[in-house]
Design an enzyme around this catalytic site. Structure first.
Site, PDB file in Angstrom:
ATOM      1  N   GLY A   6      31.759  63.132  61.263  1.00  0.00           N
ATOM      2  CA  GLY A   6      32.067  64.598  61.028  1.00  0.00           C
ATOM      3  C   GLY A   6      31.612  65.293  59.592  1.00  0.00           C
ATOM      4  CG  ASP A  58      35.572  65.081  59.025  1.00  0.00           C
ATOM      5  OD1 ASP A  58      36.289  64.422  58.431  1.00  0.00           O
ATOM      6  OD2 ASP A  58      35.180  64.792  60.354  1.00  0.00           O
ATOM      7  CG  ASP A  60      45.571  65.099  60.372  1.00  0.00           C
ATOM      8  OD1 ASP A  60      46.599  65.782  60.121  1.00  0.00           O
ATOM      9  OD2 ASP A  60      45.409  64.527  61.616  1.00  0.00           O
ATOM     10  CE  LYS A  93      44.362  68.333  61.394  1.00  0.00           C
ATOM     11  NZ  LYS A  93      44.328  68.300  62.583  1.00  0.00           N
ATOM     12  CG  PHE A 142      42.569  68.383  67.518  1.00  0.00           C
ATOM     13  CD1 PHE A 142      42.914  67.151  66.685  1.00  0.00           C
ATOM     14  CD2 PHE A 142      41.261  68.335  67.697  1.00  0.00           C
ATOM     15  CE1 PHE A 142      41.942  66.055  66.736  1.00  0.00           C
ATOM     16  CE2 PHE A 142      40.593  67.631  67.820  1.00  0.00           C
ATOM     17  CZ  PHE A 142      40.816  66.247  67.079  1.00  0.00           C
ATOM     18  CB  VAL A 143      40.019  72.396  63.669  1.00  0.00           C
ATOM     19  CG1 VAL A 143      41.014  73.445  63.480  1.00  0.00           C
ATOM     20  CG2 VAL A 143      40.044  71.351  62.768  1.00  0.00           C
ATOM     21  CG  ASP A 196      34.782  63.833  67.353  1.00  0.00           C
ATOM     22  OD1 ASP A 196      35.399  64.022  66.227  1.00  0.00           O
ATOM     23  OD2 ASP A 196      34.922  63.056  68.400  1.00  0.00           O
ATOM     24  NE  ARG A 207      30.614  63.725  66.205  1.00  0.00           N
ATOM     25  CZ  ARG A 207      31.780  63.437  65.557  1.00  0.00           C
ATOM     26  NH1 ARG A 207      32.138  63.966  64.347  1.00  0.00           N
ATOM     27  NH2 ARG A 207      32.454  62.200  66.023  1.00  0.00           N
TER      28      ARG A 207
END
Ligand code: IMP
Ligand code: MG
Length: 198
Positions: A64, A119, A122, A150, A171-172, A178, A184
């Site tokens: 990522g 990346d 969470d 997040k 959700f990004v 991805d 990506r």
């Protein structure tokens, strides 16, 4: 051809997945290319100031981090080395799972300044797993840098030292991130359409 033979055909067309990067699967852009560029320049300036001339090993987490990592390190001015760790978070679609290391570092981190780049932070399991692994090597110091965080679902007591953007609990995808290994390559960060959340 009879009517009954035609009917299933049109239904299956309807259910076929949309083409790669189709705008239908994305709700919209959350962070534009320009905003990414500006913020990454600011992060690089902070890192250049904080590390000065100290040699640093920058560790990127695959996959990522690829775009963020490349854009960040080209703006770093100190004597850096790079290495990568592979981590799979065994996510089932968009739901968090267990983190496992799939590629180890080649560099000996003992007594080195280490900057870990990921990346997105969470629930925090992935970064916690990697930090614990790196600390076993007894670096001189370890800092963490994430493009996105997040906070809404954080379950582990971990915070990053350098953060690009704090985002709501969407959700990004894009700019390295991805969904089921897709998206990506997008040059911006986009929000995945609700209809694809798992
Ligand atoms: P966590 O902090 O343990 O939940 O794991 C973070 C990892 O989960 C990241 O490195 C990503 O691979 C993945 N992840 C978490 N949120 C997202 C998202 O919104 N989009 C894409 N990947 C995500
Ligand atoms: Mg990741």
């Amino acid at each position: 051809m009879s009517q009954s033979a035609n009917a299933p055909q049109s239904v299956s067309q309807e259910l076929a997945p949309p083409p790669l990067n189709s705008p239908r699967t994305l709700k919209g852009v959350l962070i534009s290319e320009e905003s990414l560029r500006d913020r990454i320049t600011q992060l690089a300036q902070m890192l250049n100031q904080d590390y000065g001339d100290k040699p640093v090993v920058i560790v990127g987490i695959l996959n990522g981090t690829i775009l963020f990592f490349a854009d960040l390190i080209r703006q770093l001015t100190g004597p850096i080395e790079i290495d990568f760790m592979g981590v799979t978070s065994y996510r089932n679609g968009t739901s968090p799972g267990n983190a496992a290391i799939t590629r180890s570092l080649k560099t000996d981190l003992k007594d080195r300044h280490v900057l870990l780049v990921d990346d997105i932070l969470d629930v925090g399991q992935t970064l916690t797993t990697i930090v614990e692994e790196i600390l076993l090597q007894e670096p001189k110091d370890l800092r963490t840098c994430v493009l996105l965080e997040k906070t809404a679902r954080r379950r582990y007591p971990i915070a990053a030292d350098y953060i690009g953007f704090s985002i709501p609990d969407y959700f990004v995808v894009g700019y390295g991130l991805d969904y089921a290994e897709r998206y990506r390559n997008l040059p911006y960060v986009a929000v995945l359409d609700d209809s694809h959340l798992g």
